[in-house]
Each structure stands twice: as C-alpha cells, then as structure tokens.
Design a protein around this motif. Structure first.
Motif, PDB file in Angstrom:
ATOM      1  N   GLN A  25     -13.944 -31.993   1.381  1.00  0.00           N
ATOM      2  CA  GLN A  25     -13.170 -30.876   0.841  1.00  0.00           C
ATOM      3  C   GLN A  25     -13.468 -30.588  -0.627  1.00  0.00           C
ATOM      4  OE1 GLN A  25      -9.434 -32.608   2.802  1.00  0.00           O
ATOM      5  NE2 GLN A  25      -8.968 -30.431   2.812  1.00  0.00           N
ATOM      6  N   TRP A 125     -12.898 -37.216   8.221  1.00  0.00           N
ATOM      7  CA  TRP A 125     -13.356 -36.167   9.124  1.00  0.00           C
ATOM      8  C   TRP A 125     -14.817 -35.769   9.027  1.00  0.00           C
ATOM      9  CZ3 TRP A 125      -8.565 -32.410   8.547  1.00  0.00           C
ATOM     10  CH2 TRP A 125      -7.397 -33.126   8.830  1.00  0.00           C
ATOM     11  N   ASN A 168      -8.075 -41.202   8.512  1.00  0.00           N
ATOM     12  CA  ASN A 168      -7.073 -40.238   8.095  1.00  0.00           C
ATOM     13  C   ASN A 168      -6.640 -39.381   9.278  1.00  0.00           C
ATOM     14  OD1 ASN A 168      -5.617 -38.593   5.939  1.00  0.00           O
ATOM     15  ND2 ASN A 168      -6.819 -37.010   6.968  1.00  0.00           N
ATOM     16  N   GLU A 169      -5.349 -39.454   9.591  1.00  0.00           N
ATOM     17  CA  GLU A 169      -4.717 -38.564  10.564  1.00  0.00           C
ATOM     18  C   GLU A 169      -5.402 -38.533  11.921  1.00  0.00           C
ATOM     19  OE1 GLU A 169      -4.067 -34.699   8.799  1.00  0.00           O
ATOM     20  OE2 GLU A 169      -2.576 -35.491   7.431  1.00  0.00           O
ATOM     21  N   TYR A 296       4.128 -32.987   6.054  1.00  0.00           N
ATOM     22  CA  TYR A 296       4.138 -31.622   5.518  1.00  0.00           C
ATOM     23  C   TYR A 296       5.305 -30.762   5.982  1.00  0.00           C
ATOM     24  CZ  TYR A 296      -0.464 -32.423   3.557  1.00  0.00           C
ATOM     25  OH  TYR A 296      -1.491 -32.916   2.802  1.00  0.00           O
ATOM     26  N   TRP A 326       3.885 -23.008   6.920  1.00  0.00           N
ATOM     27  CA  TRP A 326       4.623 -24.218   7.291  1.00  0.00           C
ATOM     28  C   TRP A 326       6.004 -24.203   6.647  1.00  0.00           C
ATOM     29  CZ3 TRP A 326       0.222 -28.256   5.913  1.00  0.00           C
ATOM     30  CH2 TRP A 326      -0.832 -28.095   6.831  1.00  0.00           C
ATOM     31  N   GLU A 354       0.017 -38.392   1.678  1.00  0.00           N
ATOM     32  CA  GLU A 354      -0.177 -36.957   1.466  1.00  0.00           C
ATOM     33  C   GLU A 354       1.153 -36.244   1.618  1.00  0.00           C
ATOM     34  OE1 GLU A 354      -3.105 -34.797   3.815  1.00  0.00           O
ATOM     35  OE2 GLU A 354      -4.529 -36.442   3.572  1.00  0.00           O
ATOM     36  N   TRP A 400      -0.866 -34.163  -2.261  1.00  0.00           N
ATOM     37  CA  TRP A 400      -2.023 -33.444  -1.753  1.00  0.00           C
ATOM     38  C   TRP A 400      -1.970 -32.024  -2.290  1.00  0.00           C
ATOM     39  CZ3 TRP A 400      -6.421 -34.782   0.697  1.00  0.00           C
ATOM     40  CH2 TRP A 400      -7.279 -33.701   0.991  1.00  0.00           C
ATOM     41  N   GLU A 407      -9.971 -26.007   2.588  1.00  0.00           N
ATOM     42  CA  GLU A 407      -8.874 -26.344   3.501  1.00  0.00           C
ATOM     43  C   GLU A 407      -9.317 -26.132   4.962  1.00  0.00           C
ATOM     44  OE1 GLU A 407      -6.258 -28.142   3.490  1.00  0.00           O
ATOM     45  OE2 GLU A 407      -5.785 -27.518   5.521  1.00  0.00           O
ATOM     46  N   TRP A 408     -10.388 -26.826   5.338  1.00  0.00           N
ATOM     47  CA  TRP A 408     -10.838 -26.874   6.727  1.00  0.00           C
ATOM     48  C   TRP A 408     -10.936 -25.476   7.346  1.00  0.00           C
ATOM     49  CZ3 TRP A 408     -12.963 -31.343   6.615  1.00  0.00           C
ATOM     50  CH2 TRP A 408     -12.360 -32.396   5.949  1.00  0.00           C
ATOM     51  N   PHE A 416      -3.852 -25.800  -2.328  1.00  0.00           N
ATOM     52  CA  PHE A 416      -2.911 -26.930  -2.334  1.00  0.00           C
ATOM     53  C   PHE A 416      -2.887 -27.676  -3.675  1.00  0.00           C
ATOM     54  CE2 PHE A 416      -3.024 -26.641   2.299  1.00  0.00           C
ATOM     55  CZ  PHE A 416      -1.811 -27.172   2.703  1.00  0.00           C
TER      56      PHE A 416
HETATM   57  C1  FCB Z   1      -3.929 -32.823   6.069  1.00  0.00           C
HETATM   58  C2  FCB Z   1      -5.333 -33.288   5.763  1.00  0.00           C
HETATM   59  C3  FCB Z   1      -5.846 -32.839   4.425  1.00  0.00           C
HETATM   60  C4  FCB Z   1      -5.394 -31.453   4.079  1.00  0.00           C
HETATM   61  C5  FCB Z   1      -3.914 -31.300   4.260  1.00  0.00           C
HETATM   62  C6  FCB Z   1      -3.372 -29.950   3.892  1.00  0.00           C
HETATM   63  O1  FCB Z   1      -3.767 -32.699   7.449  1.00  0.00           O
HETATM   64  O2  FCB Z   1      -5.395 -34.685   5.813  1.00  0.00           O
HETATM   65  O3  FCB Z   1      -7.237 -32.980   4.434  1.00  0.00           O
HETATM   66  O4  FCB Z   1      -6.120 -30.538   4.805  1.00  0.00           O
HETATM   67  O5  FCB Z   1      -3.570 -31.571   5.582  1.00  0.00           O
END
Ligand code: FCB
Length: 445
Positions: A25, A125, A168-169, A296, A326, A354, A400, A407-408, A416
């Motif tokens: 990122q 990722w 991560n996640e 989040y 969100w 995060e 975060w 942002e993906w 953010f």
């Molecule tokens: C999370 C991710 C991070 C970012 C935030 C907003 O799911 O871990 O990379 O994209 O959301």
C-alpha cells in the motif's frame, strides 16, 4: 458531543501507541527488485479496482522511508506496525532478492534509531504471482512456501523486531478474496473459499512452528472483527447475524484458540474442505504470545431465504458513515476486546493493530483539517480504555494508517492517513488528527 482528547497518562504504563501501514500500500512495488504479486494482475483486470490503480509507485515509501519514520517519531509514537512484502523478499516465491531484505534491514534499524518498536507483519496480501499461478491459497503447498519466507526474513531482521504477526486479516485473505471476489485473486467459488479459509490458518501454524524453532519471541496473528447485529428482532435475522458472526468473527479465533471451526460455518463449507483438515488443527492452535485485533465498523444482517448458504442480506444502519460507507460504531471495539479476552485469550496481550477511517481530506492553505478523524480516533481510544477497565489486557493501539495510501480495490480514492499524501507530487502534509495525536502522546517532562 465530540469525545475529549485522551492523553497518554490515561492509559496503563507501557501502553504502546503506534501507526500501521502495509508494504504493497505504500512502498512502490516497482522498485528494488520486487516480483509481481496477485494484486498487480487483479488491478490490471478491468472492473476490479477504481481506475485500475495498483501499488507500483504508491507513496514511494521505498525511497522516502526515512522521512516517513521521522513523521512517526515527531508524532511521539512508540511503535510502528509495518509489513514485509513476500514478493519483495522472494520475487518468484522461492529465490531471495538481496536488495529486498537489505531494505527491511535498513528500515528496522531506522525505526530503532528513532525509538519506534518494530511490529512486523509477514503477510499483508502481496502473494508472489509465481505462487498464485499454482493456485495461491487454494494450494496447500503455499503454506509451506510461506513458512520458508518467514524463516528467510526472520533470519535477517528477527533479532531486532519487537513482535511478528504471521497473517493480516485471514477473513480478507480467504472470504473477501475467494467468496465475495472483492480482493485478489477475485474468485467467487465456495470450494476455493473453504480451502483458503483453512490454508491461511495452516500457513500461520507452519510459520509459528518454524519461527518458534528458531527461538523467535513474541509471535501473534492479526484478525479482523466486524460487529454483527440483526437487522430486526425476528429470530431469522438473529440467526442470520449469528451466521455472519461465525464466518467473520469466530472461524479464525476458534481455530486458533479451540482447535475447532464453528458448526454454523462447516454447515456451508464442510463439503468443500481439504481432506483431513482436522489433522492440521493442533498446528493451527499452537500457543501464541499476543493477538492483534483490527476493527472498523458494524453491519446489520437479515435472513435472505431462497438464496444459497449463508443466505444473508446486508441492511443499512443509521449511524454516520465514513468515506468508505462504513458506519462509525466505537462500541463494537469495546465489545470485541472484552469478548475476546473473556472467551478466548484470557490475559494474553491484545493489541489493537488497526483502527481508523477514510475521509475525503483536502489541503487548504497548506493545512488539512480532519476534525471528524480526531473524533473517530479519540472515541475508539476511549472504547479501548473502557475495555481495559473491564479487564481486557490491551497493550497497545495502532492507528490505520500513517499515510493516505493504496486502499486496495478503492485505489487511491479513500484517504485513511494521519498524513495527507498528494499522489501527483507525493508531498506529505500532516493532518490536524496527526497534530492532535502528537499532543495527546507528548510526554510531560
Ligand atoms: C484493513 C486492511 C488494511 C486497510 C484497512 C482500511 O482491512 O488490513 O490494509 O486496507 O482495512
């Protein structure tokens, strides 16, 4: 009423405040010999990512890391959660890129010289394309390759990092990316999902085993949690929220702390699971040293009869929303920290790894005013403090993100950061939230 800015002194001694980022990122994946990863090809496929943007340049952190670390030091932060890129360290998934590990070596030294504790994440990722070609997370072999990568990078920087998170996640790695198809590799396939849901935890277990064997301390994982509420009082909607909760909030933590998966999820995934998955559960459930919690928002769920499992429908809630759409719901953070400590980890340390929000921030007269983010941050810090008062052993909080970044699937659209980034000039401008946090964390001398 906006929340009162909290100060460092209102948290337990030694509580760590930090900011978080991830390699793909911010770094710029076209620099320094990194190999292609599945996000490059996902982004190059029409319709997947806003404006088909990718992480090739991102924030150019690969060249600007010293100034970025300076920003964290000047904000009085104690720790930095960063990730090392698998595709940078091993561009073809097998062979090591010396330039890549040299970069992380310098980066970690740079953190230490600025008084920032390095909190490393191994997988945020960036799966090397060479491994994606062999099925990525649907292929069990990827888990063994991940343990190899964990070993390679740890041999170089493990002596100086404060902690290591494996994945991560996992929910995003598996469900969001293989069932919903919103993240790379963009599949919508229940069999691929079942495999990824299990393999991502197997990779975690294999890496933990490998790193433990090397004597590496302070190992954890970063899970994300999403407050699941029923859309109405109807029992069917309660059951729907329960199914979502089991998929999102229970599968991974129960795998890790109970060596089982929830029945509600096996009801759908069971027929598609890899053979003999049960034999992996002891490895997956190895003891950890800490848990990372990303939080989040919340979602409201209704039953969707007549649709295939998990038969869910999202219903809009009534809370104010961020630029991501969100809902802002700090109570959910307090709820998860308390629930996880009571039901799963006891007094094992928990870090909020995060929490943050996107906002359409703009530079005006050289400044960025993001009062809404200040409120968001301080209300979630207050929620964290409330969970500590209820007995949760929360040891730190990472916002975060440090910088506006890639942002993906949202590309560079969603901001953010505590620090604004102009994606044409790459100029950084600390926002008012950055300054508010720096004031809250100043140590009285
Ligand atoms: C999370 C991710 C991070 C970012 C935030 C907003 O799911 O871990 O990379 O994209 O959301």
């Amino acid at each position: 009423m906006p929340p009162e800015p909290l100060a460092r002194a209102q948290f337990p001694d030694g509580f760590l405040f930090g900011a978080a980022t991830a390699a793909y990122q911010i770094e710029g994946s076209s620099f320094g010999g990194a190999g292609p990863c599945h996000w490059d090809s996902f982004a190059a496929t029409p319709g997947n990512v806003v404006r088909a943007e990718n992480g090739a340049r991102a924030c150019d952190h690969y060249h600007r890391w010293e100034a970025d670390l300076d920003l964290m030091q000047a904000a009085n932060l104690d720790a930095y959660r960063f990730s090392t890129s698998w595709a940078r360290v091993m561009p073809d998934g097998v062979n090591v890129n010396p330039e890549g590990i040299d970069f992380y070596d310098r980066l970690v030294d740079g953190m230490l010289s600025r008084g920032l504790q390095p909190f490393q994440t191994l997988y945020h990722w960036d799966l090397p394309s060479a491994l994606a070609d062999h099925g990525g997370w649907t292929n069990r072999d990827t888990c063994h390759r991940f343990a190899d990568y964990a070993e390679v990078i740890t041999r170089r920087i493990g002596d100086r990092v404060a902690s290591v998170a494996t994945i991560n996640e996992p929910w995003c790695v598996a469900w969001l990316s293989h069932f919903i198809g919103a993240h790379a590799p963009g599949l919508r396939d229940i069999r691929a999902t079942a495999r990824a849901m299990h393999h991502v935890l197997l990779a975690h277990g294999l890496a933990v085993g490998r790193l433990r064997g090397m004597g590496q301390p302070n190992l954890g994982i970063v899970l994300n949690f999403d407050h699941a509420a029923p859309a109405s009082d109807a029992p069917e909607d309660h059951a729907a929220a329960g199914r979502y909760d089991a998929i999102f909030n229970r599968w991974f933590i129960e795998g890790i702390t109970r060596q089982t998966y929830p029945e509600e999820v096996l009801a759908g995934l069971g027929p598609h699971m890899p053979a003999n998955w049960q034999d992996d559960m002891a490895l997956i459930g190895q003891k950890l040293d800490w848990l990372g919690v990303n939080y989040y928002t919340r979602h409201l769920h209704a039953d969707a009869p007549g649709t295939p499992w998990p038969s869910l429908r999202d219903v809009a809630g009534d809370r104010p929303r961020t630029q991501m759409g969100w809902e802002i719901y700090p109570e959910g953070l307090q709820g998860f920290l308390t629930r996880l400590s009571r039901n799963h980890v006891g007094q094992m340390p928990i870090y909020v790894t995060e929490n943050g929000m996107a906002n359409p921030d703009r530079v005006e007269d050289g400044q960025v005013t993001d009062a809404v983010r200040e409120d968001f941050l301080f209300s979630h810090l207050a929620a964290t403090r409330a969970a500590i008062a209820e007995g949760a052993n929360v040891k730190g909080f990472f916002y975060w993100s440090l910088l506006d970044n890639y942002e993906w699937a949202e590309g560079y659209e969603k901001r953010f950061g505590l620090v604004h980034v102009d994606f044409d000039t790459l100029a950084r401008v600390p926002k008012s939230s950055y300054h508010a946090l720096a004031r809250a964390l100043a140590r009285n001398t």
